[in-house]
Design a protein around this motif. Sequence first.
Motif, PDB file in Angstrom:
ATOM      1  N   VAL A 527       0.841  -1.198   0.000  1.00 54.35           N
ATOM      2  CA  VAL A 527       0.000   0.000   0.000  1.00 54.35           C
ATOM      3  C   VAL A 527       0.879   1.252   0.000  1.00 54.35           C
ATOM      4  O   VAL A 527       0.633   2.215  -0.729  1.00 54.35           O
ATOM      5  N   TYR A 530       2.430   1.758  -3.360  1.00 55.48           N
ATOM      6  CA  TYR A 530       1.446   2.313  -4.298  1.00 55.48           C
ATOM      7  C   TYR A 530       1.293   3.819  -4.094  1.00 55.48           C
ATOM      8  O   TYR A 530       1.284   4.586  -5.064  1.00 55.48           O
ATOM      9  N   ILE A 552      -6.697   1.043  -3.629  1.00 50.84           N
ATOM     10  CA  ILE A 552      -6.103   0.493  -2.403  1.00 50.84           C
ATOM     11  C   ILE A 552      -6.987  -0.593  -1.815  1.00 50.84           C
ATOM     12  O   ILE A 552      -6.502  -1.634  -1.347  1.00 50.84           O
TER      13      ILE A 552
END
Length: 579
Positions: A527, A530, A552
Amino acid sequence: MESSSVTMKDNEVLECIENVTRNASKIQKQVLCEILTRNAGVEYLQRTGLDGRTDIDSFKKFVPIITYEDIRTDINRIANGDKSPILCSQPISEFLTSSGTSGGERKLIPTTEEEIERKSFFCSLSMPVMNQGFPGLDNGKAMYFIFLKSESRTPGGLLARTAVANFYQSTLSRNRGSENELHSKYTSPNAAILCLDNYQSMYSQFLCGLCLRKEVVRVGASFSFTFIRAIQFLETNWSLLSNDIRTGTLNPAITDQLLRESVLTKILKPDPVLADIIDAECSKKSWKGIIRSLWPNTKCLEVVVTGTMSQYIPTLEYYSNGLPIVSSTYCSSECFSGSNMAGDASSNVEATINEKAQNKLVDLVDVKLGKEYELVVTTYAGLYRYRVGDVLRVAAFKNEAPQFNFICRNNVALSIEADKTEESELQSAVEKAVMNHLSPLDVNLVDYTAYADTSTTPGHYVIFWEYNVFNGGSITTSQVVPSWVFEDCCLDIEESLNSVYRQGRVATKSIGPLEIKIVEKGSFNEVMDYAISLGASLSQYKTPRSLKLGPIVDLLNSKVVSNYYSPKCPAWDPSKFVM
């Protein structure tokens, strides 16, 4: 405290803090009047009807309390090249970008050239204060992980970069050998900090920190998650680092020429003895206390663990074997708001705080012990009665100035219907469930986030959990936790939520059973990766505690290994329900 631990310079700084806190009300008024006098003619203040007045009473009467959305149009005009004095009489030199991880979309916060000097001044206040708690802290080096991201420009040509990048890429920070610069004793050379490749930067910062291990007296990063990510990097790369130290050669994966030159010529030398120590410590099954083992003179961890980041404390204590955890300053992209352990030292903000319960403004010196407030600031760079979004609780006073504990961001994390669950409430509920059901099994919650799933009927709260187990001092994810433990966690969280939520579960049936989804190891690192790929800074990253449907959620759903629901409705007593 030993008398020798506070130098004459430290005494001067402490005397300055004493003076500011004794005269907090007077200084706040002086600063506000100076800001208003400087910016009396700017367009924004003219629009409010202030009409050039610079007295505080008129300011409070005419200038509204605002959020970012109220000045977004003005910010966009400046970003697009409008050089007229819209918010500030001085030219806006660049924008500081917020992290975007605590409140959603990243914001552009205006700043001016003189702000860097003001920030440097506030930073200079922290070390003398920390020296009181940790004598001799300024006599060693800090292994402090700093990561910058590439800067961008607005359509009008202004720089847009993080507050961290603004500070460390400034002229003052590039000349860190200066006697007056707080961060003049880092183990990392400038080239390692300024390198924009996160892998090369982290690798080199660790390499330098290991080479200078005996000089390190504090370790840390801006936020606790960033520091834990760094330790996980060490777990993966220690053998490469050890080899470099053993041979005096640098990993060919470090391709930045300035970085290679800086490390090879200034720090890295063959040291087989140190390499043997690294091999012996890092090859152990348990990494409990690894920080003390590798950096034996470390006095404290310098990371932020307030608010929802407090959940990382058990992991930090595991790696450090209980080193004290401190944070030197309280700051945001908007401004520096305080010096930790010293009371308020923020002479560049208007001292108005939004009392959460009554939603009314009070001056800084008029806050009440034990009450919670939302921070509202006025800055030299053009923010007026601006709601930062931080909720603070008054913990004590230093002379006139209040000392605050950070509680949370002021936002609604989850909502299905009439229910509104705030970030701090969700955090408390999760912490209670972990304490009651996971901690007795030596299970540690690595990270979590949540979203309101309205695709089901009725909708329900979903919490993604990543956990590991402290097994005989080592960390493992292979040990199976019985399903009933997580089901009990679901129910315990629901029992801790507000009565409106529980009414929706019990009486109106408008909310379905809470669900915990267990994700595989490393999911929250992905996460973070990202978010960084979209422009977030590693130094400023904070795990979002609530999500909306999107990439997400999709990413975490793809990592789910098991899921559990609350086995029954939580308790709810309608006679105690208050509308």
